[in-house]
Each structure stands twice: as C-alpha cells, then as structure tokens.
Design a protein around this motif. Structure first.
Motif, PDB file in Angstrom:
ATOM      1  N   LEU A  39       0.696  -1.150  -0.093  1.00 23.84           N
ATOM      2  CA  LEU A  39      -0.026   0.214   0.050  1.00 23.84           C
ATOM      3  C   LEU A  39       0.734   1.262   0.091  1.00 23.84           C
ATOM      4  N   ASN A  40       0.784   1.943  -1.123  1.00 27.80           N
ATOM      5  CA  ASN A  40       1.555   3.032  -1.054  1.00 27.80           C
ATOM      6  C   ASN A  40       3.061   2.760  -1.275  1.00 27.80           C
ATOM      7  N   GLY A  41       3.280   1.706  -1.753  1.00 28.67           N
ATOM      8  CA  GLY A  41       4.678   1.127  -1.673  1.00 28.67           C
ATOM      9  C   GLY A  41       5.324   0.188  -0.592  1.00 28.67           C
ATOM     10  N   ASN A  42       4.612   0.442   0.552  1.00 26.77           N
ATOM     11  CA  ASN A  42       4.972  -0.311   1.696  1.00 26.77           C
ATOM     12  C   ASN A  42       4.147  -1.729   1.927  1.00 26.77           C
ATOM     13  N   SER A  43       4.960  -2.456   2.311  1.00 26.30           N
ATOM     14  CA  SER A  43       4.314  -4.081   2.554  1.00 26.30           C
ATOM     15  C   SER A  43       3.485  -3.890   3.542  1.00 26.30           C
ATOM     16  N   ILE A  44       2.053  -4.429   3.506  1.00 23.74           N
ATOM     17  CA  ILE A  44       1.169  -4.575   4.777  1.00 23.74           C
ATOM     18  C   ILE A  44       0.892  -5.762   5.140  1.00 23.74           C
ATOM     19  N   GLY A  45       1.557  -6.995   4.415  1.00 19.80           N
ATOM     20  CA  GLY A  45       1.448  -8.240   4.933  1.00 19.80           C
ATOM     21  C   GLY A  45       1.297  -9.094   3.670  1.00 19.80           C
ATOM     22  N   LEU A  46       1.215 -10.457   4.113  1.00 15.80           N
ATOM     23  CA  LEU A  46       1.235 -11.431   2.981  1.00 15.80           C
ATOM     24  C   LEU A  46      -0.312 -12.119   3.124  1.00 15.80           C
ATOM     25  N   ILE A  47      -0.681 -12.573   1.996  1.00 20.90           N
ATOM     26  CA  ILE A  47      -2.168 -13.349   2.058  1.00 20.90           C
ATOM     27  C   ILE A  47      -2.193 -14.326   1.095  1.00 20.90           C
ATOM     28  N   LYS A  48      -2.721 -15.461   1.346  1.00 22.58           N
ATOM     29  CA  LYS A  48      -2.832 -16.618   0.568  1.00 22.58           C
ATOM     30  C   LYS A  48      -3.375 -16.534  -0.986  1.00 22.58           C
ATOM     31  N   SER A  49      -4.602 -15.591  -0.840  1.00 22.38           N
ATOM     32  CA  SER A  49      -5.207 -15.411  -2.300  1.00 22.38           C
ATOM     33  C   SER A  49      -5.378 -13.786  -2.671  1.00 22.38           C
ATOM     34  N   LYS A  50      -5.144 -13.704  -3.800  1.00 22.17           N
ATOM     35  CA  LYS A  50      -5.165 -12.165  -4.136  1.00 22.17           C
ATOM     36  C   LYS A  50      -6.765 -11.977  -4.660  1.00 22.17           C
ATOM     37  N   SER A  51      -7.603 -13.072  -5.074  1.00 21.86           N
ATOM     38  CA  SER A  51      -8.745 -13.064  -5.723  1.00 21.86           C
ATOM     39  C   SER A  51      -9.858 -12.801  -4.268  1.00 21.86           C
ATOM     40  N   GLN A  52      -9.317 -13.685  -3.206  1.00 22.95           N
ATOM     41  CA  GLN A  52     -10.020 -13.660  -2.106  1.00 22.95           C
ATOM     42  C   GLN A  52     -10.145 -12.245  -1.313  1.00 22.95           C
ATOM     43  N   LEU A  53      -9.032 -11.482  -1.472  1.00 19.54           N
ATOM     44  CA  LEU A  53      -9.179  -9.955  -0.993  1.00 19.54           C
ATOM     45  C   LEU A  53      -9.828  -9.232  -1.913  1.00 19.54           C
ATOM     46  N   GLU A  54      -9.704  -9.216  -3.154  1.00 19.76           N
ATOM     47  CA  GLU A  54     -10.536  -8.546  -3.989  1.00 19.76           C
ATOM     48  C   GLU A  54     -11.971  -8.675  -3.791  1.00 19.76           C
ATOM     49  N   LYS A  55     -12.535 -10.124  -3.507  1.00 20.08           N
ATOM     50  CA  LYS A  55     -13.721 -10.373  -3.547  1.00 20.08           C
ATOM     51  C   LYS A  55     -14.149  -9.812  -2.202  1.00 20.08           C
ATOM     52  N   TYR A  56     -13.397  -9.901  -1.138  1.00 24.82           N
ATOM     53  CA  TYR A  56     -13.877  -9.401   0.275  1.00 24.82           C
ATOM     54  C   TYR A  56     -14.125  -7.866   0.279  1.00 24.82           C
ATOM     55  N   ILE A  57     -13.152  -7.209  -0.485  1.00 23.83           N
ATOM     56  CA  ILE A  57     -13.266  -5.754  -0.444  1.00 23.83           C
ATOM     57  C   ILE A  57     -14.949  -5.430  -1.382  1.00 23.83           C
ATOM     58  N   ASP A  58     -14.991  -6.181  -2.467  1.00 24.48           N
ATOM     59  CA  ASP A  58     -16.258  -6.000  -3.284  1.00 24.48           C
ATOM     60  C   ASP A  58     -17.311  -6.048  -2.406  1.00 24.48           C
ATOM     61  N   ASN A  59     -17.439  -7.308  -1.496  1.00 18.62           N
ATOM     62  CA  ASN A  59     -18.527  -7.546  -0.803  1.00 18.62           C
ATOM     63  C   ASN A  59     -18.732  -6.572   0.236  1.00 18.62           C
ATOM     64  N   GLU A  60     -17.978  -5.916   0.710  1.00 17.78           N
ATOM     65  CA  GLU A  60     -18.035  -5.015   1.974  1.00 17.78           C
ATOM     66  C   GLU A  60     -18.611  -3.525   1.443  1.00 17.78           C
ATOM     67  N   GLN A  61     -18.698  -3.305   0.234  1.00 23.20           N
ATOM     68  CA  GLN A  61     -18.805  -1.865  -0.398  1.00 23.20           C
ATOM     69  C   GLN A  61     -20.614  -1.683  -0.778  1.00 23.20           C
ATOM     70  N   ASP A  62     -21.244  -2.076  -0.032  1.00 22.53           N
ATOM     71  CA  ASP A  62     -22.809  -1.668  -0.410  1.00 22.53           C
ATOM     72  C   ASP A  62     -22.947  -0.524  -0.435  1.00 22.53           C
ATOM     73  N   ARG A  63     -22.367   0.345   0.360  1.00 26.28           N
ATOM     74  CA  ARG A  63     -22.570   1.866   0.272  1.00 26.28           C
ATOM     75  C   ARG A  63     -22.261   2.509  -1.066  1.00 26.28           C
ATOM     76  N   ILE A  64     -20.942   2.129  -1.286  1.00 30.47           N
ATOM     77  CA  ILE A  64     -20.356   2.699  -2.478  1.00 30.47           C
ATOM     78  C   ILE A  64     -21.256   2.155  -3.854  1.00 30.47           C
TER      79      ILE A  64
END
Length: 494
Positions: A39-64
């Motif tokens: 994030l902004n060039g700085n590492s904020i962690g490791l995750i197992k799945s890129k697609s899971q993060l993208e899906k999680y973000i999408d699912n949390e944005q009902d207001r947007i």
C-alpha cells in the motif's frame, strides 16, 4: 556389554536424532506461494489469495455500490499485490489486510477519465471523471448549444443549411479547439465523479466558479439590466440560461436566473460565412468661410449613406468574435458626404459634439462592444477588418495629448489620445503607425494613424500570421481631465 555394543547403541541414537532433525528442517523449509500486499509502496502483509481479497473488498462496499449505482468495487489505485515464494513468514487474514486498507486509501470503480488539454501554456489541463461516456457526450452537446443557436447547430450537424442566394449566413465549421482524450480507468471514489448531464454541463460552462449564484427576477426587470448589474454581457447571461432565447425574452417576478462569470472548460470554435448589405455612413466635411461670423453654421450639401454588399468570414470562440475578415466588398451605391460651412474664425481646436467622424474606413466589423467581458468591463468598442495599416481618423477636432507606445506590452501598444477641448477625449490604440505627435492640432476626419496589432491583442500575431489580432480599440471619455475622465459608449455618438 561389550564396547562394540555400546558404540553401536550410541551411533544408532545419534543417527536417529539426525534423521529427526533433518525431517523437521525439511518440513519448515517447504516453499509456499503467497501474495504480498503493498500500500503506497509499503508492505502491509502476506495473504494466500489475491482473488479472495478482491472479493472481500467488493462484498463490503454496499454503500459505494448504492451511491454510484455500480455492481462492483475494486481495490485502491495505490494497492499493489505481488506473487512471491516464502518459507516461514506468517500469513495475514484477509480481514486484517482489509482493515489496514479501508481507512487509508479510497476504493475504486470502473469509469472514464477525460482529459481536456489546455490551449494556453499558462493554463492547466482539466480532468473529468464520469461512469458513462454518454454523460460527457450529452454535456458537450449542451455546452455547444449554449453558444450556438440550437436550430442553426442542428442544421449544420444534419447538413441541411440552405444555400445563400443573395444574403444570409451559413456555418462552415464547428469544432472544439482543445485536444480531448477519453480513457477507461478505475476512478477513486473520493475523486469528483459527475453522475448527471445537468451537473457536468454546469461545470463545463462555469468551471469551479464559486461566484455563480441565482438572481430572483423583480417586477420591471429586464435582461440587459440584470446582466450589467451582475458584471455580465447579455450574451453571457443567455449562455448561462439556455432557456432564455434572446435579450428581449419575457421575464416574470420570482423567476430564477443563473448569474456569474463563465469559465468554459474548452474552446468551441464556430466558423461562419456571411453575405450582407451594409450601409456606408456618409462623412461630414467642414468648410470655413471668412465672410461669416464665428458660430455660423449651415449645411451646404446634405449627406446620404451608401450601400455595399460585403462577404465576411468570422471565427467565434465561445460566442465571441476571435477573428474576422472581409473577403469581398462590392459598392452598390456610393455615399455622398455632407458639407457643412462654418465661420472661419471658429476654433478648430474645439470639438463639435454635433458631428463625430467614424474612426476607420467603411465596411468594418465591430468585434467587441462597450460591455462586460469575462468579468471585466470593456470600456471601448473594438473595430476590425478594414485591414492592417488602414487609416485611423480623428473622431473630432482637438489637440493630441498622447502619441506614444504604452509602457506595458499588456496594454495599448502604440496609441493616441485627443483632447477635444470641450470635456471630451478620444483614445485610439493598437496602432501600427502614428501620423501625429503630442501638441498636434487635428481636424475631424484627419488621418492620425494606422490600424495595427501592437500591445495586447487576441489572437496574438505570430511568424506565420504577423497581422493576427489587427483592430482598433476606440474609446470616448468625458471629464475635467483625461486622467479623471469616465468612459462612454462610443455607439451613442453615431
């Protein structure tokens, strides 16, 4: 127990320990395929799945999704997810990574980034974000129609303009001078996003003008007064209120009218061809008779206007004349000068308020009027199209009090001021040549200079077009001195 037996027992134990340690190390060193989140060039962690993060973000944005009427929300622009191999680094949960992102950088949605390149080097490009290209396309159409009468625009667009048989006007071209690029992009939800044609149309006309407001019509109001009192030309007021079709539009008390300085996002260029008849106003010649008394005046010969047929090419930018030329000038009826006889002892330094000579040759075009222009008052009329180097005439008798080049290139260039010795003064600027000097006594209609483009003119002259911007800036002023005088509308004197 023999020594050999003891040795074998110890050896077996050591071998067992070695094998156990080796198996443990082998288990720890198994490589893992993971994704590092930056994030902004700085590492904020490791995750197992890129697609899971993208899906999680999408699912949390009902207001947007509800606010922008979209089906999907994407990661922030400054979020970068890279695949890598690790052995023993800990893995973050998707929710932990989301918490680090959500309040730091805005999420994005699919849209279009529109860049309107500035024409002038000292201006910045304009960036517009929309979710639907049609919003921008319709807003551009609205903006064009604010400056060009809709019926004429539709005839041009549909190629249904009538051919000129004698006199008339046709539009030869309409285009936007700025370069406009439209690129599909992810738009950050905290950026300005235009969601409606009306909202974007207002921006394209007014920009981010915080002085835009609404005026409530009162009994007796008319558009000319409303425009003047709000530092606008009536043409600008009509552009800002496309429902008003002319300066004589009927108003009613309580009607809301948009007022404020225009700041159009791009230059709408309209090139028109005009063929028309133009009255050629007669000139007044003064003859002095030594046999009659001072103050005597009589008309020896009545004057009559002539008639010419002229063909003009006019280029307008955002409704204002940018350049104009007369391509053909045919005399139909010659003008007949009026001849006035006066007593020879009359003071030739004294201007006669009853007669004012036009300061240029005939078959001219008034390219700008005595009115508000871009939030500033234009205290003159601009006259063009009689030609670079064409004669400029004294509007009345008087004494030249200024004949010089203005000290700042951003003002008049070469200019002349005449004191008519009766409280009136006239100013002639942007001249290319001066035929008089300070102290010269001039008579009405006498040539005093040549039309040019010195000082600040639009368009500015270039190597390819050294006569661009040629015109006369002509003022009439009144006061005890020139420095304290106030401007008057020159057209009130003709």
């Amino acid at each position: 127990m023999t020594k050999k037996t003891i040795f074998m027992i110890i050896l077996s134990f050591l071998l067992s320990c070695f094998l156990t340690f080796s198996n443990f190390k082998e288990t720890k060193d198994i490589p893992k395929e993971v994704y590092r989140v930056y994030l902004n060039g700085n590492s904020i962690g490791l995750i197992k799945s890129k697609s899971q993060l993208e899906k999680y973000i999408d699912n949390e944005q009902d207001r947007i999704k509800e606010q922008y009427d979209v089906n999907k929300v994407y990661v922030p622009k400054n979020l970068n997810i890279q695949k890598e191999i690790t052995y023993n680094e800990s893995i973050s949960s998707i929710s932990d990574i989301y918490e680090k992102i959500k309040d730091t950088e805005p999420f994005t949605i699919n849209g279009y980034k529109i860049t309107i390149s500035a024409v002038d080097k000292d201006q910045d490009d304009k960036i517009i974000n929309v979710l639907n290209k049609k919003i921008f396309e319709d807003s551009v159409q609205n903006t064009v129609k604010a400056f060009i009468e809709e019926e004429n625009y539709e005839k041009f667009a549909n190629n249904t303009q009538e051919e000129i048989k004698d006199v008339g006007t046709i539009i030869e071209n309409i285009y936007i001078e700025n370069n406009i690029t439209i690129k599909e992009d992810r738009i950050a939800v905290n950026d300005k996003i235009y969601l409606s044609v009306d909202e974007l149309s207002q921006y394209l006309l007014f920009g981010e003008n915080t002085n835009k407001s609404f005026y409530t019509v009162k009994p007796g109001d008319n558009l000319l007064e409303i425009a003047f009192n709000n530092k606008m030309a009536v043409e600008e007021l009509l552009v800002a209120n496309t429902n008003l079709k002319s300066a004589n539009a009927l108003l009613y008390p309580g009607q809301q009218i948009t007022v404020g300085m225009l700041s159009t996002a791009f230059n709408i260029v309209e090139e028109i061809h005009v063929e028309e008849y133009q009255d050629i106003e007669f000139k007044t010649e003064i003859e002095y008779d030594t046999s009659v008394y001072m103050g005597y005046s009589t008309v020896k010969q009545a004057g009559s206007n002539g008639l010419n047929k002229i063909t003009k090419k006019i280029q307008k930018i955002n409704g204002n004349i940018n350049s104009a030329i007369i391509t053909e000038n045919i005399e139909i009826t010659p003008a007949v000068n009026r001849i006035v006889v006066k007593g020879s002892t009359s003071n030739i330094k004294l201007g006669d308020t009853g007669y004012w000579a036009w300061p240029t040759d005939p078959s001219y075009i008034i390219s700008d009027y005595y009115d508000w222009r871009d939030g500033r008052f234009h205290s003159a009329i601009d006259i063009c199209c009689t030609g670079y180097g064409s004669p400029i005439y004294a509007a009345n008798n008087g004494t030249v009090i200024i004949a010089e080049t203005s000290p700042s290139k951003s003002t008049f260039g070469k200019y002349i001021v005449i004191d008519h010795n009766n409280g009136y003064y006239t100013l002639y600027s942007h001249l290319v040549g001066l035929n008089v000097k300070i102290g010269s006594v001039v008579t009405i209609g006498q040539r005093i200079g040549s039309m040019g483009n010195t000082g600040y003119v639009i368009p500015a002259p270039t190597k390819d077009d050294p006569t661009a911007g040629t015109h006369l800036h002509f003022e009439i002023r009144r006061g005890l001195t020139y420095e304290t005088s106030s401007s008057l509308n020159p057209l009130d004197f003709y």
